[in-house]
Motif scaffolding. Structure first.
Motif, PDB file in Angstrom:
ATOM      1  N   LEU A 215       0.811  -1.227   0.000  1.00 20.56           N
ATOM      2  CA  LEU A 215       0.000   0.000   0.000  1.00 20.56           C
ATOM      3  C   LEU A 215       0.840   1.271   0.000  1.00 20.56           C
ATOM      4  O   LEU A 215       0.285   2.370  -0.064  1.00 20.56           O
ATOM      5  N   VAL A 216       2.169   1.133   0.078  1.00 21.97           N
ATOM      6  CA  VAL A 216       3.029   2.309   0.207  1.00 21.97           C
ATOM      7  C   VAL A 216       2.888   3.253  -0.980  1.00 21.97           C
ATOM      8  O   VAL A 216       2.759   4.476  -0.817  1.00 21.97           O
ATOM      9  N   GLU A 217       2.910   2.724  -2.209  1.00 25.73           N
ATOM     10  CA  GLU A 217       2.847   3.577  -3.389  1.00 25.73           C
ATOM     11  C   GLU A 217       1.558   4.383  -3.417  1.00 25.73           C
ATOM     12  O   GLU A 217       1.570   5.595  -3.682  1.00 25.73           O
ATOM     13  N   SER A 218       0.426   3.726  -3.139  1.00 24.08           N
ATOM     14  CA  SER A 218      -0.854   4.422  -3.123  1.00 24.08           C
ATOM     15  C   SER A 218      -0.909   5.459  -2.011  1.00 24.08           C
ATOM     16  O   SER A 218      -1.458   6.552  -2.184  1.00 24.08           O
ATOM     17  N   LYS A 235      -8.001   8.498  -4.611  1.00 26.45           N
ATOM     18  CA  LYS A 235      -7.348   8.764  -3.322  1.00 26.45           C
ATOM     19  C   LYS A 235      -6.225   9.770  -3.530  1.00 26.45           C
ATOM     20  O   LYS A 235      -5.398   9.604  -4.422  1.00 26.45           O
ATOM     21  N   ILE A 236      -6.211  10.804  -2.709  1.00 23.48           N
ATOM     22  CA  ILE A 236      -5.136  11.791  -2.740  1.00 23.48           C
ATOM     23  C   ILE A 236      -3.991  11.293  -1.856  1.00 23.48           C
ATOM     24  O   ILE A 236      -4.197  10.965  -0.686  1.00 23.48           O
ATOM     25  N   GLY A 237      -2.794  11.224  -2.418  1.00 23.34           N
ATOM     26  CA  GLY A 237      -1.640  10.745  -1.667  1.00 23.34           C
ATOM     27  C   GLY A 237      -1.021  11.805  -0.775  1.00 23.34           C
ATOM     28  O   GLY A 237      -1.395  12.979  -0.801  1.00 23.34           O
ATOM     29  N   LYS A 238      -0.064  11.380   0.020  1.00 17.61           N
ATOM     30  CA  LYS A 238       0.561  12.278   0.996  1.00 17.61           C
ATOM     31  C   LYS A 238       1.357  13.404   0.323  1.00 17.61           C
ATOM     32  O   LYS A 238       1.429  14.512   0.863  1.00 17.61           O
ATOM     33  N   PHE A 239       1.949  13.126  -0.838  1.00 21.94           N
ATOM     34  CA  PHE A 239       2.680  14.189  -1.530  1.00 21.94           C
ATOM     35  C   PHE A 239       1.732  15.317  -1.932  1.00 21.94           C
ATOM     36  O   PHE A 239       2.052  16.502  -1.769  1.00 21.94           O
TER      37      PHE A 239
END
Length: 452
Positions: A215-218, A235-239
């Motif tokens: 799930l890290v990439e997502s 889904k909006i990622g952390k970046f």
């Protein structure tokens, strides 16, 4: 009214290899807003430059002056001038020293250098446009930094950390934090963000060790609807969440080689794509990373990419363990005690002299996190007006003699050892697996079966 001409962004390239210097000059000059001057030596630069440049790139190995001497002299003549080092020299110790001296980036000469330089210059120019003098945070030496609102203490060790945090807050360079588990690495990252030019933007913290590898990439880059089974929406990622602000990646040493490669590309290009998406999303994110590992050793072992290491290292900050902070132990204990009395609606409690002596004598393998747990329990258990030594309950590592005298089965010993490490390291399974030299699946299986 006649429009004012756009002021050029002045770049000075100091490179003794004439062919390579002309290549860099030509490459940067493709942007019509850049005015690029080439100098073959440090002496030629200092005698030939007429106006303060906006940026300088230097070769580490010049014929007339070393890279560190050149950096010091530039900083003396032009305080605050951004300097990028470009060199075939890739020794980690040298890179760290140059970054400490004020270089904002270090690029190794390879096939990616021109693109990396293009991106680095763009970032410097964008930050120069954003950094208005009136908006700069007022940071002064010692604890006038204001960091003590997040990190309590007056010891020389923590003051050195405050000094490095202040330097980090005043520059746009990436930051890497190294320290034992429980020392407060996220607090350091947040303190840097709150005192930087990005303080009005978001601060997003992610613990990489707590995210399943698939799930890290997502989690980092987000995904589009239908990108994979279970992706029922975008889904909006952390970046993206951290855009215009600061992204803190804790335990970055846990990233897989595949994710390391993708992270490096995002940092180089300053843009990303969501998983399953085609749109390129521009990013303006400052990266702060942390780890309990020695990443230089991980690079030597081949488990961490060297090019990513150089990209994220930036300004290194070493966070001291609590046992090296001496008088800060009592300061922190009193702070935690006051907070817990307020939280549990108890009358104020004092630390007796004997209790303070017991606190200072302990080694704190769990660092500040362990001290906080001990004080919380003491606040709950105390019936008087002060904390006594008997109220301070530490859980020291089990001694081998007592441990083995219990005569348990091998499986029972295994469960006890793993349970102890789960408690000590806050259920950080990758870290525990590394320390015990066993597979993560072994720990997950015992947890799943309810045996630990």
């Amino acid at each position: 009214m006649k429009p004012q001409p756009i002021q050029k962004f002045r770049i000075s390239v100091i490179e003794d290899d004439l062919w390579y210097g002309q290549l860099l000059q030509y490459h940067l000059s493709q942007n019509p807003d850049y005015e690029v001057a080439l100098y073959a030596s440090g002496k030629e630069f200092f005698s030939g430059v007429r106006e303060r440049p906006d940026l300088v790139t230097i070769d580490f190995s010049l014929p007339d002056i070393s890279g560190d001497q050149l950096l010091r002299k530039i900083a003396q003549l032009y305080p605050g001038l951004p300097v990028i080092v470009i060199s075939a020299q890739s020794k980690i110790g040298t890179v760290v020293e140059l970054l400490k001296l004020g270089a904002i980036d270090y690029l190794v000469k390879d096939e990616h250098t021109r693109q990396s330089l293009w991106n680095a210059v763009r970032v410097v120019r964008e930050n120069a446009a954003l950094n208005q003098p009136a908006a700069a945070p007022a940071l002064a030496p010692a604890d006038a930094h204001g960091f003590s609102t997040l990190l309590k203490g007056n010891s020389p060790a923590i003051q050195r950390t405050f000094d490095m945090m202040a330097r980090a807050a005043q520059t746009p360079v990436n930051v890497s934090i190294n320290g034992e588990t429980g020392t407060g690495k996220e607090l350091v990252a947040n303190g840097i963000h709150l005192h930087s030019e990005r303080r009005k933007g978001p601060f997003v913290a992610v613990n990489m060790a707590a995210i399943p590898s698939e799930l890290v990439e997502s989690e980092l880059f987000g995904h589009e609807k239908g990108a994979f089974t279970g992706a029922i929406g975008r889904k909006i990622g952390k970046f993206e969440e951290a855009n215009q602000g600061t992204l803190f990646l804790d335990e970055i040493g846990e990233l897989s080689p595949v994710i390391q490669s993708k992270l490096l590309r995002v940092l180089q290009e300053r843009e990303m794509q969501r998983v399953g998406g085609n749109d390129k999303i521009k990013l303006n994110v400052r990266l702060v990373t942390a780890t309990h590992k020695n990443l230089a050793e991980e690079v030597s072992k081949g488990t961490f990419r060297e090019d990513l290491y150089f990209r994220i290292m930036g300004l290194p900050i070493v966070l001291p363990p609590l046992r090296e902070r001496g008088p800060d132990i009592v300061v922190l204990a009193q702070h935690f005690l006051e907070a817990f009395c307020h939280e549990y609606q108890k009358p104020p409690l004092l630390l007796s002299a004997a209790a303070q002596a017991k606190l200072v004598a302990y080694d704190y393998p769990g660092n500040v996190r362990e001290l906080k747990t001990v004080l919380e329990l003491a606040a709950v258990l105390s019936n008087g007006h002060e904390i006594r030594p008997v109220d301070l309950l530490f859980t020291p590592p089990t001694k081998s003699k007592d441990f083995l005298s219990e005569e348990k089965t091998l499986r029972e010993y295994t469960r006890t050892i793993i349970r102890y490490h789960l408690d000590k390291y806050s259920n950080n399974v990758p870290l525990i697996a590394e320390k015990l030299g066993i597979g993560r699946s072994t720990i997950y299986k015992l947890v799943q079966d309810g045996e630990v």
